[in-house]
Design a protein around this motif. Structure first.
Motif, PDB file in Angstrom:
ATOM      1  N   VAL A   1     -16.822   0.679  -2.635  1.00 48.55           N
ATOM      2  CA  VAL A   1     -15.689   0.009  -3.271  1.00 48.55           C
ATOM      3  C   VAL A   1     -14.472   0.916  -3.175  1.00 48.55           C
ATOM      4  O   VAL A   1     -14.586   2.142  -3.322  1.00 48.55           O
ATOM      5  N   CYS A   2     -13.306   0.330  -2.933  1.00 49.83           N
ATOM      6  CA  CYS A   2     -12.075   1.119  -2.822  1.00 49.83           C
ATOM      7  C   CYS A   2     -11.083   0.702  -3.906  1.00 49.83           C
ATOM      8  O   CYS A   2     -10.886  -0.493  -4.157  1.00 49.83           O
ATOM      9  N   PHE A   3     -10.442   1.717  -4.529  1.00 49.89           N
ATOM     10  CA  PHE A   3      -9.406   1.507  -5.530  1.00 49.89           C
ATOM     11  C   PHE A   3      -8.141   2.227  -5.070  1.00 49.89           C
ATOM     12  O   PHE A   3      -8.216   3.331  -4.526  1.00 49.89           O
ATOM     13  N   ALA A   4      -6.984   1.628  -5.299  1.00 47.86           N
ATOM     14  CA  ALA A   4      -5.725   2.259  -4.895  1.00 47.86           C
ATOM     15  C   ALA A   4      -4.621   1.860  -5.862  1.00 47.86           C
ATOM     16  O   ALA A   4      -4.615   0.748  -6.404  1.00 47.86           O
ATOM     17  N   LEU A   5      -3.681   2.782  -6.062  1.00 45.43           N
ATOM     18  CA  LEU A   5      -2.509   2.475  -6.893  1.00 45.43           C
ATOM     19  C   LEU A   5      -1.421   1.769  -6.096  1.00 45.43           C
ATOM     20  O   LEU A   5      -0.707   0.932  -6.628  1.00 45.43           O
ATOM     21  N   ALA A   6      -1.283   2.117  -4.814  1.00 46.48           N
ATOM     22  CA  ALA A   6      -0.180   1.594  -4.000  1.00 46.48           C
ATOM     23  C   ALA A   6      -0.606   0.478  -3.057  1.00 46.48           C
ATOM     24  O   ALA A   6       0.168   0.064  -2.203  1.00 46.48           O
ATOM     25  N   GLY A   7      -1.836  -0.018  -3.177  1.00 44.44           N
ATOM     26  CA  GLY A   7      -2.269  -1.121  -2.335  1.00 44.44           C
ATOM     27  C   GLY A   7      -2.761  -0.660  -0.979  1.00 44.44           C
ATOM     28  O   GLY A   7      -3.141   0.507  -0.792  1.00 44.44           O
ATOM     29  N   TYR A   8      -2.698  -1.554  -0.005  1.00 43.48           N
ATOM     30  CA  TYR A   8      -3.302  -1.328   1.309  1.00 43.48           C
ATOM     31  C   TYR A   8      -2.379  -1.857   2.405  1.00 43.48           C
ATOM     32  O   TYR A   8      -1.707  -2.889   2.221  1.00 43.48           O
ATOM     33  N   VAL A   9      -2.353  -1.177   3.535  1.00 40.56           N
ATOM     34  CA  VAL A   9      -1.615  -1.708   4.676  1.00 40.56           C
ATOM     35  C   VAL A   9      -2.352  -2.950   5.176  1.00 40.56           C
ATOM     36  O   VAL A   9      -3.546  -3.133   4.906  1.00 40.56           O
ATOM     37  N   ARG A  10      -1.661  -3.797   5.883  1.00 36.63           N
ATOM     38  CA  ARG A  10      -2.254  -5.080   6.297  1.00 36.63           C
ATOM     39  C   ARG A  10      -3.482  -4.891   7.180  1.00 36.63           C
ATOM     40  O   ARG A  10      -4.473  -5.620   7.046  1.00 36.63           O
TER      41      ARG A  10
END
Length: 250
Positions: free
Chosen positions: A204-213
């Motif tokens: 599972v991945c968590f990020a504060l700034a989201g993900y590139v397309r």
């Protein structure tokens, strides 16, 4: 057609052949960033929203979108940013809102409901209690708390991110937590997925700034759950695999 330039690392002086990324406009036209071959590559030491994105105007429909600045990694460990020719057609001047993250693409359609014939009936969960995020370690604690809430047992949170990139670990789950101001890229998604295969665990991945397309598209192919954390510590599912993870009883 995408530009190709030679990029020299200012640290180890190694040369790399680099081709500009091509992005799809909403109208369907390909957009290739025009590279400035006469300028030296810039070593990336600190990331900001203003430095990580660039405004590009589609030459076909005139629409202006924010796209990631072209970067590459040198074998010596240095991250290099390749200068873009802002004066050439298609590249817009920096906007006043460039220091804010780009708007998130719309969420995918919800996955079909679990068939009524399923033998197990999920037990209603109590309300999730988030962990307010003030530091990078708080982001890891928030992710660990959320995985416990989803029903995973034995969750352990690493004080420092190991070389594997696995910040949170349990007997049946691993997670990468990116607290930076730059969206997660494809390499991080694929590395996490491989670690999950190696450990026979849910990744599972968590990020504060989201993900590139490209990272979101790759995660969809790999069925890897992606979540975005807000500063209250509350995760939000951003793909179908994450929605399915939430619905799966444990």
């Amino acid at each position: 057609m995408a530009d190709r330039v030679l990029v020299r690392c200012p640290v180890c002086r190694r040369e790399h052949s680099y081709t500009a990324p091509v992005y799809p406009c909403g109208c369907g036209a390909p957009i290739a960033l025009p590279l400035l071959s006469s300028a030296a590559a810039i070593q990336v030491r600190h990331r900001t929203w203003d430095g990580s994105w660039i405004s590009v105007r589609c030459p076909k429909c005139g629409r202006v979108d924010e796209w990631p600045q072209p970067e590459l990694g040198c074998g010596c460990g240095t991250t290099l940013r390749v200068p873009v020719a802002r004066g050439r057609t298609g590249v817009a001047a920096p906007s006043p809102s460039a220091d804010r993250p780009p708007a998130e693409p719309p969420l995918p359609e919800p996955a079909p409901a679990v068939p009524a014939s399923a033998s197990r009936v999920p037990v209603p969960r109590p309300a999730f209690r988030p962990v307010t995020i003030r530091t990078a370690h708080d982001a890891k604690l928030a992710a660990g708390q959320y995985l416990r809430w989803l029903g995973f047992d034995g969750i352990r949170v690493a004080e420092r991110t190991p070389t594997s990139g696995v910040d949170v670990r349990g007997p049946s789950v691993i997670a990468h937590v990116d607290p930076s101001t730059s969206p997660v890229g494809v390499r991080d998604v694929e590395t996490l997925w491989l670690n999950g295969l190696n450990d026979s665990a849910v990744a599972v991945c968590f990020a504060l700034a989201g993900y590139v397309r490209d990272a979101r598209a790759r995660a969809d192919e790999l069925r890897l759950p992606l979540f975005v954390l807000d500063l209250t510590g509350t995760p939000r599912a951003v793909n179908q695999a994450a929605e399915q993870l939430i619905r799966t009883p444990r």
